[in-house]
Design a protein around this motif. Sequence first.
Motif, PDB file in Angstrom:
ATOM      1  N   LYS A   1      -2.583   4.328  -3.929  1.00  0.00           N
ATOM      2  CA  LYS A   1      -3.172   3.243  -3.149  1.00  0.00           C
ATOM      3  C   LYS A   1      -3.561   3.723  -1.750  1.00  0.00           C
ATOM      4  O   LYS A   1      -4.606   3.334  -1.222  1.00  0.00           O
ATOM      5  CB  LYS A   1      -2.203   2.067  -3.054  1.00  0.00           C
ATOM      6  N   ILE A   2      -2.717   4.566  -1.149  1.00  0.00           N
ATOM      7  CA  ILE A   2      -3.036   5.107   0.186  1.00  0.00           C
ATOM      8  C   ILE A   2      -4.275   5.989   0.108  1.00  0.00           C
ATOM      9  O   ILE A   2      -5.170   5.903   0.959  1.00  0.00           O
ATOM     10  CB  ILE A   2      -1.828   5.898   0.746  1.00  0.00           C
ATOM     11  N   THR A   3      -4.364   6.828  -0.918  1.00  0.00           N
ATOM     12  CA  THR A   3      -5.531   7.699  -1.094  1.00  0.00           C
ATOM     13  C   THR A   3      -6.795   6.871  -1.275  1.00  0.00           C
ATOM     14  O   THR A   3      -7.833   7.148  -0.656  1.00  0.00           O
ATOM     15  CB  THR A   3      -5.324   8.631  -2.299  1.00  0.00           C
ATOM     16  N   THR A   4      -6.722   5.842  -2.089  1.00  0.00           N
ATOM     17  CA  THR A   4      -7.878   4.971  -2.319  1.00  0.00           C
ATOM     18  C   THR A   4      -8.309   4.293  -1.020  1.00  0.00           C
ATOM     19  O   THR A   4      -9.498   4.227  -0.713  1.00  0.00           O
ATOM     20  CB  THR A   4      -7.542   3.907  -3.388  1.00  0.00           C
ATOM     21  N   TYR A   5      -7.338   3.808  -0.264  1.00  0.00           N
ATOM     22  CA  TYR A   5      -7.642   3.133   1.002  1.00  0.00           C
ATOM     23  C   TYR A   5      -8.348   4.077   1.978  1.00  0.00           C
ATOM     24  O   TYR A   5      -9.379   3.725   2.545  1.00  0.00           O
ATOM     25  CB  TYR A   5      -6.355   2.574   1.623  1.00  0.00           C
ATOM     26  N   PHE A   6      -7.790   5.287   2.166  1.00  0.00           N
ATOM     27  CA  PHE A   6      -8.391   6.214   3.126  1.00  0.00           C
ATOM     28  C   PHE A   6      -9.731   6.769   2.637  1.00  0.00           C
ATOM     29  O   PHE A   6     -10.599   7.072   3.448  1.00  0.00           O
ATOM     30  CB  PHE A   6      -7.417   7.341   3.484  1.00  0.00           C
ATOM     31  N   LYS A   7      -9.914   6.898   1.340  1.00  0.00           N
ATOM     32  CA  LYS A   7     -11.227   7.320   0.829  1.00  0.00           C
ATOM     33  C   LYS A   7     -12.270   6.233   1.074  1.00  0.00           C
ATOM     34  O   LYS A   7     -13.445   6.526   1.295  1.00  0.00           O
ATOM     35  CB  LYS A   7     -11.140   7.637  -0.658  1.00  0.00           C
TER      36      LYS A   7
ATOM     37  N   LEU B   1       0.811  -1.221   0.000  1.00  0.00           N
ATOM     38  CA  LEU B   1       0.000   0.000   0.000  1.00  0.00           C
ATOM     39  C   LEU B   1       0.848   1.278   0.000  1.00  0.00           C
ATOM     40  O   LEU B   1       0.316   2.362   0.209  1.00  0.00           O
ATOM     41  CB  LEU B   1      -0.912   0.022   1.237  1.00  0.00           C
ATOM     42  N   ARG B   2       2.143   1.195  -0.241  1.00  0.00           N
ATOM     43  CA  ARG B   2       3.015   2.351  -0.101  1.00  0.00           C
ATOM     44  C   ARG B   2       3.059   3.288  -1.304  1.00  0.00           C
ATOM     45  O   ARG B   2       3.867   4.182  -1.349  1.00  0.00           O
ATOM     46  CB  ARG B   2       4.436   1.900   0.256  1.00  0.00           C
ATOM     47  N   ALA B   3       2.192   3.153  -2.233  1.00  0.00           N
ATOM     48  CA  ALA B   3       2.097   4.095  -3.349  1.00  0.00           C
ATOM     49  C   ALA B   3       1.055   5.156  -2.988  1.00  0.00           C
ATOM     50  O   ALA B   3       0.035   4.845  -2.363  1.00  0.00           O
ATOM     51  CB  ALA B   3       1.695   3.367  -4.625  1.00  0.00           C
ATOM     52  N   PRO B   4       1.278   6.424  -3.359  1.00  0.00           N
ATOM     53  CA  PRO B   4       0.333   7.491  -2.993  1.00  0.00           C
ATOM     54  C   PRO B   4      -1.103   7.229  -3.460  1.00  0.00           C
ATOM     55  O   PRO B   4      -2.063   7.492  -2.719  1.00  0.00           O
ATOM     56  CB  PRO B   4       0.902   8.735  -3.672  1.00  0.00           C
TER      57      PRO B   4
END
Length: 125
Positions: free
Chosen positions: A111-117, A106-109
């Motif tokens: 992927k992190i944005t998608t996860y938190f959204k 999950l360390r790509a920007p």
Amino acid sequence: VKMSFFSFLVLLPLNFTGGGHANANDYKEYVGKLFFTDFLRFTMANVSGGSPRLWVHCFAAYLLTGIVVRELLVEYNAFNHIRHRYLLSRESHLRTVLVTNIPRHLRAPCKITTYFKHVYPDAVK
């Protein structure tokens, strides 16, 4: 500025006429006090030890402490007023969150944005 007036009008003349080591009369005493420069005539070093003039310096220390404490209180109250106005405003406040121990996948920007959204749909912009 307040302390500067007190220093220039009271302390400097008091120190200059203090009668301490800066009043070396003979050459031998002058050589003994060679490091005592003209600048030191305007400092507390020119006041004789045990002189009642030292009480003025004690008063000056208390005066300076009082001035500093008062100025700190004034500035703190001004800061507090500005801070409360900011916090009570309807503007969105910026928030920063430190997230640690993110799994490697999950360390790509994006992927992190998608996860938190997905987890916080209204919080991430």
